[in-house]
Motif scaffolding. Structure first.
Motif, PDB file in Angstrom:
ATOM      1  N   GLY A  77     -18.103   9.546   1.780  1.00  0.00           N
ATOM      2  CA  GLY A  77     -18.853   9.304   3.007  1.00  0.00           C
ATOM      3  C   GLY A  77     -19.000   7.828   3.318  1.00  0.00           C
ATOM      4  O   GLY A  77     -19.926   7.416   4.016  1.00  0.00           O
ATOM      5  N   THR A  78     -18.068   7.022   2.824  1.00  0.00           N
ATOM      6  CA  THR A  78     -18.134   5.575   2.970  1.00  0.00           C
ATOM      7  C   THR A  78     -18.175   5.128   4.431  1.00  0.00           C
ATOM      8  O   THR A  78     -19.008   4.298   4.825  1.00  0.00           O
ATOM      9  N   CYS A 160     -23.114   8.593  -3.417  1.00  0.00           N
ATOM     10  CA  CYS A 160     -22.217   9.434  -4.206  1.00  0.00           C
ATOM     11  C   CYS A 160     -22.197  10.840  -3.605  1.00  0.00           C
ATOM     12  O   CYS A 160     -22.924  11.127  -2.643  1.00  0.00           O
ATOM     13  N   ARG A 161     -21.388  11.712  -4.189  1.00  0.00           N
ATOM     14  CA  ARG A 161     -21.165  13.042  -3.617  1.00  0.00           C
ATOM     15  C   ARG A 161     -20.819  14.013  -4.735  1.00  0.00           C
ATOM     16  O   ARG A 161     -20.356  13.600  -5.802  1.00  0.00           O
ATOM     17  N   SER A 269     -23.564   9.992  13.564  1.00  0.00           N
ATOM     18  CA  SER A 269     -23.203  11.313  13.039  1.00  0.00           C
ATOM     19  C   SER A 269     -21.688  11.439  12.911  1.00  0.00           C
ATOM     20  O   SER A 269     -20.925  10.811  13.642  1.00  0.00           O
ATOM     21  N   PHE A 270     -21.256  12.270  11.980  1.00  0.00           N
ATOM     22  CA  PHE A 270     -19.826  12.469  11.759  1.00  0.00           C
ATOM     23  C   PHE A 270     -19.140  12.968  13.030  1.00  0.00           C
ATOM     24  O   PHE A 270     -18.066  12.487  13.395  1.00  0.00           O
ATOM     25  N   ARG A 298     -13.414  16.357   7.365  1.00  0.00           N
ATOM     26  CA  ARG A 298     -14.362  17.406   7.757  1.00  0.00           C
ATOM     27  C   ARG A 298     -15.816  16.966   7.626  1.00  0.00           C
ATOM     28  O   ARG A 298     -16.667  17.398   8.376  1.00  0.00           O
ATOM     29  N   GLY A 299     -16.111  16.134   6.632  1.00  0.00           N
ATOM     30  CA  GLY A 299     -17.475  15.650   6.448  1.00  0.00           C
ATOM     31  C   GLY A 299     -18.472  16.748   6.151  1.00  0.00           C
ATOM     32  O   GLY A 299     -19.628  16.669   6.560  1.00  0.00           O
TER      33      GLY A 299
END
Length: 331
Positions: A77-78, A160-161, A269-270, A298-299
Motif C-alpha cells: 500500500g506504499t 505493513c500488510r 482513496s484507492f 486491486r487494493g
C-alpha cells in the motif's frame, strides 16, 4: 566471519569518480545473488538496479530532526500511504482539493524514494536546502537505514500488510512485462511463492522487515508509527487523525467542522487515485518508460483466498506465527 562492508564514500565529493564506481561494482559483484536481479546485503535482498542508490543513501544521507520518512516493504500500500502523508502534511498549502497536486502527479513523484531515486545517480544529491519538513520514502529495513536517521528525532511512518496478500500483490507485480529489473523473466506462482517464503524477495525477508520496524515502534513510539494496511482500510478516518497527531499537524476544530478529514480520505482513496488520468495513462517517475497504472491493482484485503492453496496458507501462517507470536502481532 565479519560482514562485508561497502566501499567508503567519495572524499568530500558530490560526484562519484570512475574508480570509485568501479570499486563499488566490484563490491556489489561479491555479494550473494538471487534470480539474477537481487543482491543480499546484511541479511536483506536489494534489487541490483538500486544497489548503488542504497549504498550512496546509506553513507551520505544526513537526516534533519524535522524529516518525515515513510517506510514500507514493496506491495503493502506504499502508493496509497504516500498520497495520504503528502495530503496531510501539505493541506495548508493546498486547501482547494479540486486543484490538488495529487490530481495531476503520482504520489511517488511527490514523495520520492531516497535510495531508489534521489541517490541512485552518479552524483550525491544536495537535499539540505529542501523545504522543511522534508518528506521522503524508502523500502529499506530499519536495520539498513543510515545512522543519521536512527540518531535523529525524525519521524518514521511504517505500513505493513498481511504477508499472504503482500505476496499475491508482489507476484502480480513481478510478472508485469514492463519490469526490466527482473530480466524479463516470468515467475510462476509456485516459484515466486518459494522465493518469498524463503525470504528471497525484494527488500525481504518480509517478516524480518516488519519486525525491524515493530521493535523500534515499541521502543520509540514517538519516532516510529506502526500501521497495518488492513486497519487503515477498515478505519481510514480514525487513522488519518492518528497520523496527523503523530506528524505534529493535528486537525483543528475548524477542519473537523468543515469535513477536511473526510475530504482527504476520499481524495486519497484507492478508487479515486487509481481512476485519475495521471495514474492510468501517464509515465511513472519511479520506473522509466512504464505507466503509473503498474502501481495499482486491486487494493483489497483477503485477495490471497483467490490464489493460495490450503498447503500454502498453512506454511504462510506457520511462518507468521513463528515470527510474530512472541510480540503479539496478528493479521
Amino acid at each position: 566471519m565479519a560482514p562485508l562492508q561497502a566501499p567508503p564514500a567519495p572524499n568530500g565529493s558530490k560526484h562519484f569518480k570512475g574508480d570509485e564506481l568501479a570499486e563499488e561494482r566490484d563490491f556489489i559483484s561479491s555479494l550473494p545473488t538471487e534470480g539474477g536481479w537481487l543482491h543480499q546485503y546484511q541479511g536483506f535482498w536489494i534489487p541490483s538496479t538500486f544497489m548503488h542508490g542504497f549504498l550512496s543513501f546509506q553513507r551520505n544521507f544526513q537526516a534533519h530532526d524535522t524529516d518525515i520518512l515513510q517506510a514500507t516493504a514493496p506491495k503493502v500500500g506504499t502508493t496509497w500511504l504516500k498520497a495520504i502523508l503528502f495530503a496531510l502534511m501539505n493541506r495548508v498549502c493546498y486547501p482547494d482539493l479540486q486543484q490538488h497536486p495529487l490530481l495531476t502527479k503520482n504520489s511517488h513523484e511527490l514523495v520520492p524514494y531516497l535510495d531508489m531515486i534521489l541517490y541512485n545517480k552518479e552524483t550525491v544529491p544536495d537535499l539540505d536546502h529542501s523545504v522543511s519538513p522534508r518528506l521522503f520514502s524508502t523500502h529499506l529495513s530499519y536495520k539498513l537505514l543510515p545512522t543519521s536517521i536512527k540518531d535523529s528525532t525524525c519521524k518514521i511512518v511504517y505500513l505493513c500488510r498481511d504477508p499472504k496478500d503482500t505476496f499475491v500483490s508482489y507476484w502480480h507485480f513481478l510478472n508485469k512485462k514492463e519490469l526490466t529489473m527482473v530480466k524479463n523473466k516470468d515467475y510462476s506462482f509456485e516459484e515466486a511463492y518459494d522465493m518469498f517464503t524463503r525470504g528471497s524477495s525484494a527488500y525481504g525477508p518480509y517478516w524480518d522487515h516488519v519486525l525491524s520496524y515493530w521493535k523500534e515502534s515499541i521502543e520509540k513510539p514517538q519516532k516510529v508509527f506502526f500501521l497495518k494496511f488492513e486497519d487503515l482500510k477498515k478505519h481510514p478516518i480514525a487513522h488519518l487523525r492518528r497520523l496527523a497527531e503523530f506528524l505534529g499537524c493535528p486537525f483543528s476544530l475548524e477542519e473537523e467542522a468543515k469535513g477536511t478529514v473526510d475530504d482527504i480520505s476520499r481524495l486519497c482513496s484507492f478508487d479515486n487515485l487509481s481512476n485519475l488520468d495521471v495514474n492510468k495513462n501517464e509515465k511513472s517517475p519511479l520506473l522509466t518508460g512504464i505507466r503509473n497504472a503498474i502501481l495499482f491493482r486491486r487494493g483489497e484485503v483477503g485477495d490471497w483466498k483467490n490464489h493460495l492453496t490450503t498447503q500454502m496458507v498453512e506454511i504462510f501462517d506457520r511462518i507468521t506465527e513463528e515470527k510474530f507470536h512472541s510480540i503479539g502481532l496478528k493479521f
